[in-house]
Design a protein around this motif. Structure first.
Motif, short mmCIF file in Angstrom:
data_model
loop_
_atom_site.label_atom_id
_atom_site.label_comp_id
_atom_site.label_asym_id
_atom_site.label_seq_id
_atom_site.Cartn_x
_atom_site.Cartn_y
_atom_site.Cartn_z
N VAL A 186 0.85 -1.20 0.00
CA VAL A 186 0.00 0.00 0.00
C VAL A 186 0.88 1.24 0.00
CG1 VAL A 186 -1.86 1.22 1.16
CG2 VAL A 186 -1.77 -1.28 1.26
N PHE A 187 0.64 2.14 -0.95
CA PHE A 187 1.40 3.39 -1.01
C PHE A 187 0.88 4.34 0.07
CE2 PHE A 187 2.01 1.71 -5.24
CZ PHE A 187 3.32 2.04 -5.52
N ASP A 188 1.80 4.94 0.81
CA ASP A 188 1.43 5.93 1.81
C ASP A 188 1.75 7.32 1.28
OD1 ASP A 188 4.14 6.19 2.03
OD2 ASP A 188 4.30 5.23 3.97
N GLU A 189 1.78 8.31 2.16
CA GLU A 189 2.01 9.69 1.74
C GLU A 189 3.49 10.02 1.57
OE1 GLU A 189 2.30 9.50 6.13
OE2 GLU A 189 0.94 8.70 4.60
N ILE A 190 4.37 9.08 1.93
CA ILE A 190 5.81 9.35 1.92
C ILE A 190 6.43 8.78 0.65
CG2 ILE A 190 7.98 9.08 3.14
CD1 ILE A 190 6.36 8.68 5.71
N ALA A 191 6.89 9.64 -0.23
CA ALA A 191 7.61 9.18 -1.43
C ALA A 191 9.03 8.79 -1.04
CB ALA A 191 7.62 10.27 -2.49
N GLY A 192 9.62 7.94 -1.82
CA GLY A 192 10.98 7.52 -1.53
C GLY A 192 11.64 6.96 -2.78
N ASN A 193 12.92 6.71 -2.69
CA ASN A 193 13.66 6.15 -3.81
C ASN A 193 14.02 4.72 -3.47
OD1 ASN A 193 15.09 5.81 -6.14
ND2 ASN A 193 16.91 6.90 -5.43
N GLU A 194 13.09 3.81 -3.78
CA GLU A 194 13.28 2.42 -3.41
C GLU A 194 13.20 1.52 -4.63
OE1 GLU A 194 12.36 1.02 0.12
OE2 GLU A 194 12.00 2.90 1.14
N ARG A 195 13.83 0.37 -4.53
CA ARG A 195 13.94 -0.53 -5.67
C ARG A 195 13.85 -1.98 -5.21
NH1 ARG A 195 18.56 0.28 -10.14
NH2 ARG A 195 16.92 1.65 -10.91
N LEU A 196 13.16 -2.79 -6.00
CA LEU A 196 13.08 -4.23 -5.76
C LEU A 196 13.92 -4.97 -6.80
CD1 LEU A 196 9.30 -4.88 -5.00
CD2 LEU A 196 11.18 -4.76 -3.37
N TYR A 197 14.81 -5.82 -6.32
CA TYR A 197 15.61 -6.68 -7.18
C TYR A 197 15.03 -8.10 -7.13
CZ TYR A 197 19.30 -3.09 -7.04
OH TYR A 197 20.02 -1.93 -7.14
N PHE A 198 14.68 -8.65 -8.27
CA PHE A 198 14.22 -10.03 -8.35
C PHE A 198 15.37 -10.87 -8.91
CE2 PHE A 198 10.45 -7.45 -8.54
CZ PHE A 198 9.57 -8.11 -7.69
N VAL A 199 15.81 -11.84 -8.13
CA VAL A 199 16.95 -12.68 -8.51
C VAL A 199 16.46 -14.11 -8.63
CG1 VAL A 199 19.26 -13.48 -7.87
CG2 VAL A 199 18.53 -11.14 -7.28
N PHE A 200 16.59 -14.69 -9.82
CA PHE A 200 16.14 -16.07 -10.05
C PHE A 200 17.36 -16.89 -10.44
CE2 PHE A 200 14.09 -19.32 -12.90
CZ PHE A 200 13.52 -20.06 -11.86
N THR A 201 17.59 -18.01 -9.75
CA THR A 201 18.80 -18.79 -9.94
C THR A 201 18.49 -20.28 -10.09
OG1 THR A 201 19.14 -19.17 -7.57
CG2 THR A 201 20.09 -17.17 -8.51
N ARG A 202 19.38 -20.97 -10.77
CA ARG A 202 19.23 -22.42 -10.89
C ARG A 202 19.64 -23.12 -9.60
NH1 ARG A 202 18.56 -23.52 -16.47
NH2 ARG A 202 19.51 -21.96 -17.85
N GLU A 203 20.61 -22.55 -8.90
CA GLU A 203 21.12 -23.12 -7.65
C GLU A 203 21.04 -22.05 -6.57
OE1 GLU A 203 21.82 -26.21 -7.30
OE2 GLU A 203 21.73 -26.77 -9.43
N PRO A 204 20.97 -22.44 -5.28
CA PRO A 204 20.89 -21.44 -4.21
C PRO A 204 22.09 -20.51 -4.19
CG PRO A 204 20.36 -23.64 -3.38
CD PRO A 204 20.89 -23.83 -4.77
N LEU A 205 21.86 -19.27 -3.80
CA LEU A 205 22.94 -18.30 -3.67
C LEU A 205 23.84 -18.69 -2.50
CD1 LEU A 205 21.13 -14.85 -4.14
CD2 LEU A 205 22.62 -16.03 -5.78
N PRO A 206 25.15 -18.54 -2.64
CA PRO A 206 26.05 -18.89 -1.55
C PRO A 206 25.93 -17.91 -0.39
CG PRO A 206 27.25 -17.80 -3.33
CD PRO A 206 25.87 -18.05 -3.85
N GLY A 207 26.03 -18.44 0.81
CA GLY A 207 26.04 -17.59 2.01
C GLY A 207 24.69 -17.13 2.49
N ILE A 208 23.59 -17.57 1.84
CA ILE A 208 22.24 -17.19 2.27
C ILE A 208 21.54 -18.41 2.84
CG2 ILE A 208 20.00 -16.31 1.55
CD1 ILE A 208 22.05 -14.18 1.37
#
Length: 301
Positions: A186-208
């Motif tokens: 839900v968008f509120d009254e506060i604008a911001g500079n935000e970004r979503l990164y979608f990462v899709f991989t064949r194998e799990p990411l290391p260290g996560i």
């Protein structure tokens, strides 16, 4: 934007970004869409009786035990040894992600919406994802170019798992959440500079950590969650944004989400070839690529 369950007040701004987009013709764009959709299953006979499919757990499939060759020892094996049957290897496909931005209109209907439109206070959105391969989905958020935070997988969702099966739709946040406030960003009254990164991989990411390890890690008061990826891993993911992606974008929006789509989400069914296509389709340029990274930004004023 406020979504207080696990995103902790996420806001999104700006425009849709898709990594490095390869300039392609309309025919090539149709080829991208066709290549992505060709692996969708055939329509299911709705009249056929049977138990409903279970909802996906998002956990990695357990290794299957190797079956011995029938008739005892096969040629080339030592007596008493168990011969192994090697599974047939499927032809590798280019990694593909389909993304559709959904919003709630004035009548309360869930409709496909143009990601490049301007959003205002009170607008509600969610993201519907579909992949053409089995693999692992990670979603990271940055605020004003600050440090990235992993918002999926999450210990509160899907038992900490993030394994997606090809063409079984995934929502973030989920329309099947127990409370209305957890079903939309839900968008509120506060604008911001935000970004979503979608990462899709064949194998799990290391260290996560994933699944039980992630739940245990985030349940320990000594650890900080949501997790922030280390600098080395984040540099690798940002580098993936420079990899060329072939894309296809819908030209029309506004259609309501279909009942078969909702059923597929609720029951963990694969979307068939006759169901609506994703609004945006991104595919890696090479079958050798093991990671696809794309970015979603939205205009919020």
């Amino acid at each position: 934007m406020r979504f207080k369950s696990f995103i902790c007040g996420l806001a999104m701004t700006s425009l849709v970004g898709l990594g490095t987009v390869v300039a392609i013709t309309q025919d090539q764009e149709e080829d991208v869409r066709g290549a992505f959709l060709t692996s969708r299953p055939k329509p299911v006979d709705k009249s056929a009786k049977g138990n409903p499919a279970p909802r996906p757990i998002r956990r990695r499939p357990k290794p299957q035990p190797v079956k011995p060759v029938e008739g005892g020892v096969s040629a080339g094996t030592t007596a008493g040894a168990t011969a192994k049957v090697e599974p047939a290897k499927a032809t590798p496909q280019k990694l593909g992600v389909g993304l559709t931005l959904l919003s709630r209109d004035s009548l309360g209907l869930t409709i496909r919406t143009d990601p490049t439109r301007t959003f205002h206070k009170g607008d509600r959105v969610r993201v519907l994802l579909e992949t053409n391969n089995d693999g692992y989905l990670y979603i990271f958020n940055t605020t004003n170019d600050g440090k990235p935070v992993m918002i999926y997988p999450n210990k509160e969702l899907d038992e900490g798992g993030n394994y997606l099966q090809a063409h079984i739709p995934f929502e973030i946040p989920s329309s099947t959440a127990s409370e209305e406030r957890l079903r939309w960003l839900v968008f509120d009254e506060i604008a911001g500079n935000e970004r979503l990164y979608f990462v899709f991989t064949r194998e799990p990411l290391p260290g996560i950590p994933l699944e039980d390890e992630l739940v245990a890690f985030c349940s320990d008061a000594k650890n900080t969650c949501p997790i922030q990826p280390n600098a080395e891993l984040w540099a690798l993911l940002e580098k993936e944004l420079d990899e060329p992606l072939r894309t296809s974008k819908a030209s029309r929006f506004g259609k309501a989400q279909t009942e078969p789509e909702r059923e597929a989400i609720e029951r963990g069914l694969g979307l068939s070839k006759q169901e609506p296509e994703p609004s945006l389709i991104m595919m890696s340029a090479s079958v050798k690529s093991g990671t696809l990274v794309t970015v979603l930004d939205l205009v919020h004023k």
